[in-house]
Design an enzyme around this catalytic site. Structure first.
Site, PDB file in Angstrom:
ATOM      1  CG  HIS A  57      -2.021   0.983   1.178  1.00 37.27           C
ATOM      2  ND1 HIS A  57      -3.132   0.830   0.379  1.00 37.27           N
ATOM      3  CD2 HIS A  57      -2.189   2.159   1.825  1.00 37.27           C
ATOM      4  CE1 HIS A  57      -3.932   1.869   0.538  1.00 37.27           C
ATOM      5  NE2 HIS A  57      -3.382   2.697   1.414  1.00 37.27           N
ATOM      6  N   GLY A  83      -2.444   9.157  -8.441  1.00 37.24           N
ATOM      7  CA  GLY A  83      -3.139   7.871  -8.471  1.00 37.24           C
ATOM      8  C   GLY A  83      -2.827   7.024  -7.265  1.00 37.24           C
ATOM      9  CG  ASN A  84      -4.506   4.158  -4.062  1.00 39.06           C
ATOM     10  OD1 ASN A  84      -5.439   3.380  -3.954  1.00 39.06           O
ATOM     11  ND2 ASN A  84      -3.510   4.160  -3.206  1.00 39.06           N
ATOM     12  CD  GLU A 104      -3.287   3.215   8.626  1.00 32.61           C
ATOM     13  OE1 GLU A 104      -4.420   3.229   8.102  1.00 32.61           O
ATOM     14  OE2 GLU A 104      -2.354   2.496   8.213  1.00 32.61           O
ATOM     15  CB  SER A 105      -5.746   8.544  15.080  1.00 34.02           C
ATOM     16  OG  SER A 105      -5.757   7.544  16.073  1.00 34.02           O
ATOM     17  CG  HIS A 165     -10.380   3.740   3.181  1.00 32.78           C
ATOM     18  ND1 HIS A 165     -10.923   3.994   4.421  1.00 32.78           N
ATOM     19  CD2 HIS A 165      -9.037   3.829   3.355  1.00 32.78           C
ATOM     20  CE1 HIS A 165      -9.954   4.235   5.290  1.00 32.78           C
ATOM     21  NE2 HIS A 165      -8.803   4.149   4.670  1.00 32.78           N
TER      22      HIS A 165
END
Length: 724
Positions: free
Chosen positions: A36, A517-518, A299-300, A82
């Site tokens: 990721h 992008g992702n 990852e608050s 997500h």
């Protein structure tokens, strides 16, 4: 193992640092080297994408891409996934996906002006689907509405291969001054590193690692790794960050997203060739007794990391305190190129920062190309039902029905600049007081990508281009979200490679660069991967939103023209799958030269004000496009067929548009098309309250509208739709 490192990756890390890592260091490297964060399976192939153009200010590698839109303004945008969190906890998974992508945009110095989404769910009759749809839609609406940015467009689809792994991709768009873009590259030794925003808790630990692994039977047990969002805190964070940026205090800024404090600190230092020292005793925590490991990997949500000018530190703190947000100096930049973390007087991590940030493993994974499917002769298929019945079946199907049930839960009008919202072609928003605007779209036809990844990748870009053209925009740039299965399987890796190749070819041919992008891999459950789904987000500029084109028929008695010809390609079409029950054949080929020629011809007609309505042809072909135009305008049409009726009306050949013009213009437009080599034919006329397709029985618009509008509410309001 919990950390997601392969044995050889662990040994590589041990060799790199020359000793056994501490537990905290193991957590740090697992975060930075997972799929990721590091793109270790895709980086090699992504390098071939076109990312530059005269109007590109910032390409991939930063929080978001930036393009010049004239008049000293820039458009900042990106799309991210997500997926796994939304399957486990649909409301918070989707909500924090929206929050994260909004932070990516305002981290660059832009004020968010619009959001879009791209959603894929499993089979509608799967017992979890209604629960997931309801939760995801509520989460997107809940966060975006409360934050105060309109959700103006998107895409929703269903297929049984998403049963165990839905897709929730969020896109955010912002506007900034072109000369005031902020990046995550730290500069200067001894500058304070400041923690901003909400307090740190234990939510989201291992979130990035979870996103880089396939689901097994224990997916539900991963619920603690889903973050919890607070859109009101994020709104305060936005205003405080923009005010702080305007003060001249900010050297670098990074959103704490995947892998939280670890990735934001490491990436800022590595990009600037600097070291980073952190003192975790200064981190604002909302839970007692948090370890260094937990603080680094939390990852608050609604948190930022900044490097500030030392002389501006007091001014910066005053701004953040005014907005009621935490402000804490938690470290400094150094010249050592080391990532050093202290907690309670002990050094918990001391690692080389460049190797963590820039030199994660890079894999050239073995891949196999998808076997080519045979081309289907449309004349070999006997239509199982008449054209009018087929149209009803398509227009009321899960993929092609109205998505009003979804977008009516979103605030599509807040900020007051939405010119065209969901339910048409591309969305259009006004910039400030106008006249200029942005056109926005998200697209992908995964049926095509599954059959032929390269052709499917080309088509996804071409469809985004057509959607922007059809509203009167000049397409400028793309973002993408590449959703694929397990890259360690050669077939899935081949799908990724093929789609990237196709995306690159189309983007080059259409001068449509990819600026952000992702990549979301390991979208697989119990060994079954999703269809390859490279979602494309397109952005274009509209010179005057008052002239933006819509798909609705405007008047009776206008000629209906078809641009691009009617060969009748039925392979992998919606008609073949939904009406004939067959998912087979080769997808329609994309002729990029014709795509550009036809699109530029339509764009010129729109700019000259010679067209009443325009719709690009995609899923469902000509019949579905005509039905959508008639429903939107409340005006019917009578259209003749050329050749085989089912192929003519339902073929999904690419590079095509249907438009309406005054009969007085038809001859001149046809002559211009002929001169430019653009196929064009007059196929019918608007009028009446029915839609007649060829020799089929006329269909009443009222019945067509009811069929189009009822599937979603009927399905979601079904008593079995309650949480299982």
């Amino acid at each position: 193992m919990t950390h997601g490192l392969k044995p050889d990756e662990y040994q590589r890390f041990v060799a790199l640092i020359g000793r056994t890592p501490t537990f905290t260091e193991l957590g740090v490297v697992s975060a930075m080297w997972n799929e990721h964060c590091s793109y270790k399976s895709s980086r090699l192939h992504l390098r071939g994408l076109p990312t530059k153009a005269p109007w590109v200010i910032q390409g991939p590698g930063e929080n978001a891409g930036v393009i010049d839109i004239g008049d000293g303004e820039a458009c900042v945008f990106k799309m991210e996934s997500h997926n796994h969190p939304s399957f486990i906890e649909p409301y918070q998974g989707a909500a924090t996906g929206v929050g994260g992508i909004l932070r990516d945009v305002f981290t660059m110095g832009a004020r968010p002006v619009a959001c879009l989404d791209f959603l894929r769910f499993g089979s509608p009759d799967h017992p979890k689907t209604r629960h997931l749809v309801a939760g995801v839609v509520a989460g997107i609406g809940g966060y975006g509405n409360a934050f105060g940015v309109p959700t103006v467009g998107g895409s929703v689809g269903f297929h049984r291969r998403y049963d165990g792994n839905i897709l929730v991709n969020a896109m955010a768009v912002g506007v900034a001054r072109a000369d005031a873009i902020f990046t995550a590259k730290a500069t200067g030794v001894g500058n304070p590193i400041v923690y901003l925003g909400s307090k740190t808790g234990r939510d989201g630990i291992h979130g990035a690692t979870m996103a880089s692994a396939a689901f097994e039977a224990d997916a539900e047990e991963k619920r603690p790794t889903v973050q919890v969002g607070d859109p009101f805190s994020e709104k305060l964070l936005l205003e405080a960050c923009l005010e702080l940026m305007a003060s001249g205090a900010v050297v670098a800024i990074q959103d704490m997203g995947a892998a939280g404090l670890t990735s934001s600190a490491v990436e800022m230092g590595a990009r600037g060739d600097l070291g980073v020292e952190l003192d975790l005793d200064a981190v604002p925590c909302r839970e007692a007794g948090m370890s260094a490991y937990e603080m680094l990997l939390s990852e608050s949500q609604e948190r930022m990391l900044m490097v500030l000018k030392p002389e501006k530190e007091a001014e910066a703190e005053t701004i953040f305190r005014k907005w009621g947000l935490d402000f804490a100096v938690i470290g400094k930049t150094t010249g050592t190129k080391r990532f050093v973390v202290r907690h309670k007087g002990e050094v918990k991590a001391d690692l080389p920062i460049k190797e963590l940030g820039d030199e994660a493993p890079l894999y050239d994974r073995p891949w196999t190309a998808t076997a080519r499917s045979p081309v289907i002769d449309p004349l070999s298929i006997v239509p199982p039902m008449p054209t009018d019945a087929a149209l009803f079946k398509l227009i009321s199907s899960p993929d092609l029905c109205s998505k009003r049930w979804v977008y009516e839960q979103y605030d599509t009008l807040i900020l007051g600049n939405t010119v065209q919202g969901p339910g048409g072609g591309a969305a259009v928003i006004r910039l400030g007081d106008g006249p200029k605007g942005l056109a926005l779209t998200t697209d992908c036809t995964e049926r095509y990508c599954d059959a032929d990844p390269r052709e499917g990748g080309r088509q996804a870009v071409a469809e985004a281009w057509r959607n922007l053209i059809a509203v009167g925009a000049r397409p400028l740039a793309l973002t993408d979200n590449l959703n694929f299965g397990n890259p360690e399987k050669p077939h899935a890796m081949g799908q990724l490679v093929g789609c990237i190749q196709g995306i690159g070819e189309a983007a080059r041919a259409l001068d449509f660069p990819i600026v952000s992008g992702n990549v979301s891999l390991y979208n697989e459950t119990k060994g079954t991967g999703i269809p390859p789904t490279p979602a494309i987000g397109g952005v274009g500029i509209v010179s005057d939103v008052a002239g933006a084109m819509t798909l609705a028929f405007k008047a009776e008695g206008e000629d209906v023209l078809l641009v691009g010809g009617a060969p009748g390609w039925l392979g992998r079409s919606a008609w073949l799958a939904t009406v004939a029950g067959r998912e087979e054949g080769a997808p329609p080929p994309v002729d990029l030269a014709a795509e550009r020629r036809n699109g530029e011809f339509v764009a010129a007609l729109i700019a000259a004000g010679r067209i009443g309505a325009v719709h690009d042809l995609s899923d469902g072909g000509l019949a579905v496009a005509l039905a959508e135009m008639a429903i939107a305008g409340g005006i019917g049409a009578s259209v003749e067929s050329e050749g085989s009726e089912h192929a003519f009306f339902f073929g999904e050949d690419q590079g095509r548009y249907v438009l309406t013009v005054s009969p007085a213009e038809t001859a001149a437009i046809a002559e211009e098309a002929g001169r430019l080599g653009v196929p064009l034919s007059r196929i019918g006329v608007t009028g009446g309250d029915t839609l007649r397709l060829g020799g089929a029985a006329p269909v009443a618009l009222a019945a067509l509208r009811e069929a189009h509008e009822t599937w979603f509410p009927d399905t979601m309001n079904h008593p079995q739709g309650k949480n299982p």
